[in-house]
Design a protein around this motif. Structure first.
Motif, PDB file in Angstrom:
ATOM      1  N   UNK A 109      -1.389   1.013  -6.429  1.00 57.33           N
ATOM      2  CA  UNK A 109      -0.755   0.209  -5.380  1.00 57.33           C
ATOM      3  C   UNK A 109      -0.767  -1.275  -5.768  1.00 57.33           C
ATOM      4  N   UNK A 110       0.250  -2.031  -5.355  1.00 59.74           N
ATOM      5  CA  UNK A 110       0.222  -3.473  -5.602  1.00 59.74           C
ATOM      6  C   UNK A 110      -1.027  -4.143  -5.035  1.00 59.74           C
ATOM      7  N   UNK A 111      -1.517  -3.655  -3.912  1.00 57.56           N
ATOM      8  CA  UNK A 111      -2.724  -4.240  -3.305  1.00 57.56           C
ATOM      9  C   UNK A 111      -3.898  -4.176  -4.269  1.00 57.56           C
ATOM     10  N   UNK A 112      -4.038  -3.073  -4.975  1.00 53.95           N
ATOM     11  CA  UNK A 112      -5.152  -2.913  -5.900  1.00 53.95           C
ATOM     12  C   UNK A 112      -4.892  -3.640  -7.213  1.00 53.95           C
ATOM     13  N   UNK A 155       1.331   6.449  -4.348  1.00 50.23           N
ATOM     14  CA  UNK A 155       0.984   5.594  -3.201  1.00 50.23           C
ATOM     15  C   UNK A 155       1.838   5.871  -1.967  1.00 50.23           C
ATOM     16  N   UNK A 156       3.131   6.153  -2.159  1.00 50.18           N
ATOM     17  CA  UNK A 156       3.995   6.469  -1.014  1.00 50.18           C
ATOM     18  C   UNK A 156       3.531   7.749  -0.337  1.00 50.18           C
ATOM     19  N   UNK A 171       0.814  -1.224   0.000  1.00 53.34           N
ATOM     20  CA  UNK A 171       0.000   0.000   0.000  1.00 53.34           C
ATOM     21  C   UNK A 171       0.845   1.271   0.000  1.00 53.34           C
ATOM     22  N   UNK A 172       2.148   1.164   0.076  1.00 53.75           N
ATOM     23  CA  UNK A 172       3.005   2.350   0.133  1.00 53.75           C
ATOM     24  C   UNK A 172       3.980   2.421  -1.033  1.00 53.75           C
ATOM     25  N   UNK A 173       3.782   1.571  -2.055  1.00 53.72           N
ATOM     26  CA  UNK A 173       4.588   1.625  -3.272  1.00 53.72           C
ATOM     27  C   UNK A 173       3.649   1.513  -4.467  1.00 53.72           C
ATOM     28  N   UNK A 174       4.207   1.746  -5.662  1.00 49.25           N
ATOM     29  CA  UNK A 174       3.407   1.618  -6.882  1.00 49.25           C
ATOM     30  C   UNK A 174       3.853   0.377  -7.648  1.00 49.25           C
ATOM     31  N   UNK A 175       3.184   0.093  -8.764  1.00 54.22           N
ATOM     32  CA  UNK A 175       3.491  -1.111  -9.543  1.00 54.22           C
ATOM     33  C   UNK A 175       4.391  -0.810 -10.729  1.00 54.22           C
ATOM     34  N   UNK A 176       5.025   0.361 -10.728  1.00 59.36           N
ATOM     35  CA  UNK A 176       5.989   0.684 -11.771  1.00 59.36           C
ATOM     36  C   UNK A 176       7.336   0.100 -11.357  1.00 59.36           C
ATOM     37  N   UNK A 177       7.860  -0.826 -12.158  1.00 56.46           N
ATOM     38  CA  UNK A 177       9.074  -1.543 -11.777  1.00 56.46           C
ATOM     39  C   UNK A 177      10.306  -0.662 -11.682  1.00 56.46           C
TER      40      UNK A 177
END
Length: 540
Positions: free
Chosen positions: A329-332, A111-112, A96-102
């Protein structure tokens, strides 16, 4: 051992409370005595209200009713509770505090920022001063790194939580940014928006963000169009256009509708056929970039259906899909879709844009299969340079024709950041005073010319392009240096090169036959193709 005991104790406390706070539909057990002892807010709450009681006799408190402003999510509240019980701040959950961009380092992605903002709201509203100080420092660090639009949630948190230092830093950053006046007026409190306007007038009297005020009549007409869009009245928009000289493009009507209006309104405005769907704003954003920021699937689909280009990049090198990734977010993104329930909109937006990239051969990410490389402007340029160079080797006449149409020769070849052997190197490539935005703006013409060159080849020689696509994904660059390596490596490279030559020759012949059947002029580069291959093989 002591840490393990504390952890087990916290686990039991979280599972066995005497009350529940409902966060995002999930009941979280809390101990009223501990919260009341640590937080004045909860002391007053539990003394004043008993809450609704469940069948087990536990009072329940919906989080939405506890917050006068802002949002505190489930994970953020668990972090807050953990600190309240133990006095130690746990690491933020990555999902929940990072994004899904590698390729993102997650030091200032949305998200951060959002998670830190949630923690600030919890710390301020629930009155834990030491946490307020901690998260104010974290948010101050974000202000200097984030893109302008991502400063807005930080500014709103500073405004609501009355954090004067953080608010002043956010205002100063937005004043100096290129964030447009409409976004400021729509998304910020009136007094803050007015303060920013006055500071801009005082500091930058000739800036483009304030120049529109020179013509109040034009400003008034644009505002009327925007108000008509806000009221979902597209017929009124049509009437306003007929009564004034302002066009939809001059009013940035599509950008406005994509950002703030109902998706159906955007669809109706697109149906008028009076606006450029790929128009760029003063900040270099296309309408699709704005739609990606909104993360509304119907907006994105409407724009793509009307011809929006998914491969267009912002001035800092972001595509619409990379914008979505930085916001998700990775969660989503990784949430499993359950039967009978809606799929997460963030995931749909990314899937739609990635599907368009794969479907459209000119979409930037279709050139590179690795997500790590897809949003890196320099890696794209290196890829395209290699692809065009290989095409020139195999069928030089066609490659030259495509390059002439795209005016590729009028742009400077990109060779990375390393200086050439035996020369002083290209100083422009290593100019330490050049900002990322300036560098990307300088490299953009070369990127667009190379992409257009590849488009010509894919349009008129699709089978050859498919063969090239296959080999570009398989360490193609080694084939340019057949003489390097051991004898065995040279033999393997030679075999791969001959295999490519045969595949391309067959595809080339089929392409020519298809063109002839279509009544188009056939190319005369068959001999050029053979000569180029023979020349390369002759050097082995």
């Amino acid at each position: 051992m002591a840490q393990l005991v504390i952890t087990n104790l916290l686990f039991r406390l979280l599972r066995r409370g005497d009350a529940e706070i409902i966060v995002e539909g999930i009941p979280v057990c809390v101990h009223r005595c501990i919260l009341a002892a640590r937080s004045k807010f909860f002391y007053e709450l539990f003394k004043r209200e008993k809450g609704s009681v469940d069948k087990e006799g536990k009072p329940k408190y919906p989080m939405s009713e506890l917050l006068p402003y802002g949002k505190v999510g489930y994970e953020a509240f668990l972090i807050f509770l953990s600190y309240t019980y133990s006095g130690k701040l746990k690491p933020f959950p990555m999902e929940v505090s990072t994004c899904v961009d590698n390729i993102c380092v997650h030091d200032a992605c949305r998200p951060a920022i959002n998670f830190a903002v949630e923690m600030m709201y919890a710390s301020s509203i629930f009155e834990l001063p030491e946490l307020v100080s901690l998260f104010q420092r974290r948010l101050l660090n974000f202000v200097g790194k984030a893109v302008a639009e991502d400063i807005i949630p930080i500014l709103l948190a500073a405004f609501h939580c009355q954090l004067s230092q953080l608010l002043a830093q956010c205002v100063d950053r937005i004043v100096r940014s290129d964030l447009d006046t409409i976004s400021i007026q729509k998304e910020l409190p009136t007094e803050v928006a007015e303060e920013i306007r006055m500071l801009r007038l005082k500091s930058f009297p000739d800036d483009e963000n304030t120049a529109v005020e020179v013509d109040p009549l034009r400003e008034k007409r644009i505002k009327r169009i925007h108000k008509a869009l806000d009221s979902d009245d597209v017929e009124l928009v049509r009437l306003l256009l007929s009564e004034s000289e302002i066009t939809l493009d001059e009013a940035n009507a599509l950008h406005y509708a994509a950002a703030y209006c109902d998706p159906k309104v955007l669809s109706e405005v697109l149906s008028l056929g009076l606006a450029d769907v790929n128009l760029r704003s003063s900040r270099g954003y296309t309408v699709l970039h704005i739609g990606a920021m909104r993360k509304e699937p119907s907006v994105i689909v409407s724009l793509l259906t009307k011809g929006a280009c998914a491969s267009d990049l912002t001035l800092d090198g972001r595509s619409a899909v990379s914008i979505c990734r930085r916001l998700t977010r990775p969660k989503d993104y990784q949430a499993k879709t359950e039967q009978g329930k809606e799929t997460n909109k963030d995931r749909i937006c990314i899937d739609v844009l990635e599907g368009e990239m794969r479907r459209n051969p000119m979409a930037g990410d279709a050139f590179i299969t690795s997500h790590t490389l897809s949003d890196d402007l320099h890696m794209k340029l290196l890829y395209l340079e290699n692809r065009v160079a290989f095409a020139r080797l195999l069928f030089p006449t066609e490659a030259k024709l495509a390059m002439d149409i795209a005016n590729t020769e009028t742009t400077s070849e990109f060779s990375g950041f390393c200086a050439s052997k035996g020369s002083s190197g290209n100083l422009r490539e290593v100019d330490l005073n050049e900002t990322p935005v300036m560098r990307n703006k300088r490299l953009r013409p070369r990127m667009e010319a190379l992409m257009k060159t590849v488009e010509m080849g894919q349009r008129y020689f699709p089978l050859c392009s498919e063969v090239l696509d296959k080999f570009m994904e398989d360490d193609l660059q080694d084939l340019f240096f057949l003489e390097n390596g051991t004898k065995e490596e040279q033999r393997v490279k030679r075999m791969r090169f001959i295999e490519l030559k045969d595949d391309v020759q067959k595809a080339f012949t089929r392409d020519k036959a298809e063109i002839s059947r279509s009544g188009l002029c056939s190319s005369s580069s068959s001999s050029s193709f053979k000569d180029g291959v023979k020349y390369k093989l002759g050097k082995l």
